[in-house]
Design a protein around this motif. Structure first.
Motif, PDB file in Angstrom:
ATOM      1  N   ARG A   4       0.904  -1.283  -0.126  1.00 16.49           N
ATOM      2  CA  ARG A   4      -0.110  -0.161  -0.085  1.00 16.49           C
ATOM      3  C   ARG A   4       1.075   0.924   0.138  1.00 16.49           C
ATOM      4  O   ARG A   4       0.466   2.459  -0.667  1.00 16.49           O
ATOM      5  N   ALA A   5       2.206   1.026   0.855  1.00 13.93           N
ATOM      6  CA  ALA A   5       2.891   2.692   0.462  1.00 13.93           C
ATOM      7  C   ALA A   5       3.429   2.890  -0.847  1.00 13.93           C
ATOM      8  O   ALA A   5       3.540   4.017  -1.544  1.00 13.93           O
ATOM      9  N   TYR A   6       4.150   1.040  -0.703  1.00 19.29           N
ATOM     10  CA  TYR A   6       4.607   1.238  -2.407  1.00 19.29           C
ATOM     11  C   TYR A   6       3.211   2.335  -3.671  1.00 19.29           C
ATOM     12  O   TYR A   6       3.909   3.243  -4.653  1.00 19.29           O
ATOM     13  N   VAL A   7       1.997   2.140  -3.392  1.00 19.72           N
ATOM     14  CA  VAL A   7       0.951   2.313  -4.338  1.00 19.72           C
ATOM     15  C   VAL A   7       1.048   3.391  -4.781  1.00 19.72           C
ATOM     16  O   VAL A   7       0.895   4.904  -5.357  1.00 19.72           O
ATOM     17  N   ARG A   8       0.591   4.663  -2.547  1.00 13.27           N
ATOM     18  CA  ARG A   8       0.682   5.788  -2.425  1.00 13.27           C
ATOM     19  C   ARG A   8       2.254   6.622  -3.207  1.00 13.27           C
ATOM     20  O   ARG A   8       1.614   7.476  -3.992  1.00 13.27           O
ATOM     21  N   GLU A   9       2.908   5.896  -2.620  1.00 12.88           N
ATOM     22  CA  GLU A   9       4.518   6.477  -2.906  1.00 12.88           C
ATOM     23  C   GLU A   9       4.599   6.544  -5.113  1.00 12.88           C
ATOM     24  O   GLU A   9       4.583   7.897  -5.499  1.00 12.88           O
ATOM     25  N   HIS A  10       4.067   5.595  -5.516  1.00  8.65           N
ATOM     26  CA  HIS A  10       4.116   5.391  -6.948  1.00  8.65           C
ATOM     27  C   HIS A  10       3.208   6.246  -8.262  1.00  8.65           C
ATOM     28  O   HIS A  10       3.513   6.986  -8.839  1.00  8.65           O
ATOM     29  N   VAL A  11       2.000   6.476  -7.417  1.00  6.41           N
ATOM     30  CA  VAL A  11       0.936   6.551  -7.770  1.00  6.41           C
ATOM     31  C   VAL A  11       1.417   8.461  -7.593  1.00  6.41           C
ATOM     32  O   VAL A  11       0.937   9.453  -9.011  1.00  6.41           O
ATOM     33  N   GLY A  12       2.328   9.037  -6.557  1.00 13.78           N
ATOM     34  CA  GLY A  12       2.743  10.591  -6.463  1.00 13.78           C
ATOM     35  C   GLY A  12       3.299  10.324  -7.305  1.00 13.78           C
ATOM     36  O   GLY A  12       3.784  11.809  -8.253  1.00 13.78           O
ATOM     37  N   GLU A  13       4.577   9.575  -8.173  1.00 10.71           N
ATOM     38  CA  GLU A  13       5.332  10.289  -9.262  1.00 10.71           C
ATOM     39  C   GLU A  13       4.778  10.127 -10.371  1.00 10.71           C
ATOM     40  O   GLU A  13       4.870  10.832 -11.444  1.00 10.71           O
ATOM     41  N   LEU A  14       3.305   9.020 -10.193  1.00 11.87           N
ATOM     42  CA  LEU A  14       3.235   8.822 -11.680  1.00 11.87           C
ATOM     43  C   LEU A  14       2.128  10.874 -12.542  1.00 11.87           C
ATOM     44  O   LEU A  14       2.114  10.732 -13.367  1.00 11.87           O
ATOM     45  N   HIS A  15       1.863  11.096 -11.298  1.00 13.23           N
ATOM     46  CA  HIS A  15       1.849  12.620 -11.547  1.00 13.23           C
ATOM     47  C   HIS A  15       2.184  13.563 -12.183  1.00 13.23           C
ATOM     48  O   HIS A  15       2.494  14.850 -12.621  1.00 13.23           O
ATOM     49  N   GLY A  16       3.302  13.350 -11.611  1.00 13.84           N
ATOM     50  CA  GLY A  16       4.695  14.626 -12.412  1.00 13.84           C
ATOM     51  C   GLY A  16       5.372  14.034 -13.632  1.00 13.84           C
ATOM     52  O   GLY A  16       4.881  14.555 -14.588  1.00 13.84           O
ATOM     53  N   VAL A  17       4.687  12.562 -13.877  1.00 16.21           N
ATOM     54  CA  VAL A  17       4.942  11.992 -15.360  1.00 16.21           C
ATOM     55  C   VAL A  17       3.734  12.694 -16.276  1.00 16.21           C
ATOM     56  O   VAL A  17       4.043  12.785 -17.323  1.00 16.21           O
ATOM     57  N   LEU A  18       2.102  12.259 -15.765  1.00 15.24           N
ATOM     58  CA  LEU A  18       1.156  12.484 -16.019  1.00 15.24           C
ATOM     59  C   LEU A  18       1.653  14.038 -16.978  1.00 15.24           C
ATOM     60  O   LEU A  18       0.775  14.910 -17.910  1.00 15.24           O
ATOM     61  N   PRO A 164      11.035  10.153  -9.750  1.00 11.89           N
ATOM     62  CA  PRO A 164      12.668   9.667  -9.116  1.00 11.89           C
ATOM     63  C   PRO A 164      12.748   8.347  -9.399  1.00 11.89           C
ATOM     64  O   PRO A 164      14.025   7.270  -9.873  1.00 11.89           O
ATOM     65  N   SER A 165      11.969   7.122  -9.838  1.00 13.93           N
ATOM     66  CA  SER A 165      11.702   5.859  -9.806  1.00 13.93           C
ATOM     67  C   SER A 165      12.283   5.439 -11.122  1.00 13.93           C
ATOM     68  O   SER A 165      11.305   5.860 -12.564  1.00 13.93           O
ATOM     69  N   THR A 166      12.786   4.268 -11.697  1.00 19.90           N
ATOM     70  CA  THR A 166      12.456   3.338 -13.299  1.00 19.90           C
ATOM     71  C   THR A 166      11.632   3.409 -13.470  1.00 19.90           C
ATOM     72  O   THR A 166      11.224   3.570 -15.227  1.00 19.90           O
ATOM     73  N   SER A 167      10.783   2.571 -12.565  1.00 21.87           N
ATOM     74  CA  SER A 167       9.023   2.320 -13.260  1.00 21.87           C
ATOM     75  C   SER A 167       8.136   3.196 -12.873  1.00 21.87           C
ATOM     76  O   SER A 167       7.587   3.095 -14.907  1.00 21.87           O
ATOM     77  N   ALA A 168       8.265   4.675 -12.909  1.00 20.87           N
ATOM     78  CA  ALA A 168       7.684   5.532 -13.072  1.00 20.87           C
ATOM     79  C   ALA A 168       8.101   6.325 -14.666  1.00 20.87           C
ATOM     80  O   ALA A 168       7.596   6.979 -15.202  1.00 20.87           O
ATOM     81  N   VAL A 169       9.171   6.387 -14.615  1.00 24.94           N
ATOM     82  CA  VAL A 169       9.624   6.885 -16.229  1.00 24.94           C
ATOM     83  C   VAL A 169       9.670   6.021 -16.887  1.00 24.94           C
ATOM     84  O   VAL A 169       9.197   5.926 -18.758  1.00 24.94           O
ATOM     85  N   GLN A 170       9.131   4.926 -16.554  1.00 20.67           N
ATOM     86  CA  GLN A 170       9.048   3.808 -17.735  1.00 20.67           C
ATOM     87  C   GLN A 170       7.447   3.723 -18.932  1.00 20.67           C
ATOM     88  O   GLN A 170       7.162   3.667 -19.548  1.00 20.67           O
ATOM     89  N   GLU A 171       6.881   3.933 -17.528  1.00 20.01           N
ATOM     90  CA  GLU A 171       5.665   4.335 -17.869  1.00 20.01           C
ATOM     91  C   GLU A 171       5.091   5.931 -18.185  1.00 20.01           C
ATOM     92  O   GLU A 171       4.140   5.316 -19.294  1.00 20.01           O
ATOM     93  N   GLY A 172       5.367   6.463 -17.826  1.00 15.72           N
ATOM     94  CA  GLY A 172       5.909   6.989 -18.950  1.00 15.72           C
ATOM     95  C   GLY A 172       5.925   7.770 -20.387  1.00 15.72           C
ATOM     96  O   GLY A 172       5.426   7.929 -21.457  1.00 15.72           O
TER      97      GLY A 172
END
Length: 211
Positions: A4-18, A164-172
């Protein structure tokens, strides 16, 4: 870190990607128009990446040679990392830094486009490919991270996604790939679309005749 903590953090990263994707929509639209011009002129798109970026690069070529949203003619797009015998032969004979560059030299022609996907912008084999492409007269595009990196410096143009994560960049990058496919299909001449429709009708008649 829990799930759950990962999902919350990752969703925050994806706001920047979007937000980054929205800012670069015009650039992707221009890429689509320019890519149609290249292919209509007899050129092709060469694409490469490593690991997850390789999968996204191959996703792009599959959509372009196949289709994304609507019926249309196939477009010339080649994933260099998917040539497994070639990649392993070059790596064995020339070293891993040459696996894409040598293919660029072999397949690329002046005016073609080389698109390189990298979450770090520092992969040595992609940097070598960009250098070789420029020597051979190809246009170099990159999908990478927004941090300063050598791939951005070597590219003629770049779509960049924040970490900052590789996964966020790749999903972008995956969202950018889909946006580029939309742009390509939007800029295809109407006559090309008509020919694709005609081809679909011919194929349907053939299926009926063989039934």
């Amino acid at each position: 870190m829990g799930t759950r903590a990962y999902v919350r953090e990752h969703v925050g990263e994806l706001h920047g990607v979007l937000a980054a994707l929205q800012r670069q929509a015009d650039r992707l639209d221009r890429w689509g128009r320019e890519l149609v011009e290249v292919v209509d002129g007899g050129g092709r798109l060469l694409v490469a990446g490593n690991g997850g970026s390789a999968a996204e690069a191959q996703h792009l070529t599959a959509e372009l040679v196949g289709r994304f949203l609507g019926e249309r003619r196939p477009l010339s797009a080649i994933s260099l990392h998917a040539e497994t015998s070639t990649v392993t032969a070059i790596a064995n004979d020339y070293g891993v830094e040459e696996v894409f560059a040598r293919q660029v030299e072999g397949h690329g022609r002046p005016g073609d486009v080389l698109l390189l996907l990298s979450a770090s912008g520092r992969s040595a084999n992609l940097l070598r490919a960009a250098e070789r492409a420029r020597e051979c007269g190809l246009r170099v595009w990159a999908m990478t991270t927004s941090a300063p990196n050598p791939l951005v410096d070597l590219a003629d143009d770049a779509v960049v996604m924040p970490g900052p994560s590789t996964s966020a960049v790749q999903e972008g990058h995956l969202m950018a790939v889909h946006t580029l496919c939309v742009a390509v299909e939007a800029h295809l001449p109407a006559a090309r679309g008509a020919r694709s429709t005609d081809l679909t009708a011919v194929q349907a008649r053939r299926r009926e005749a063989s039934a």
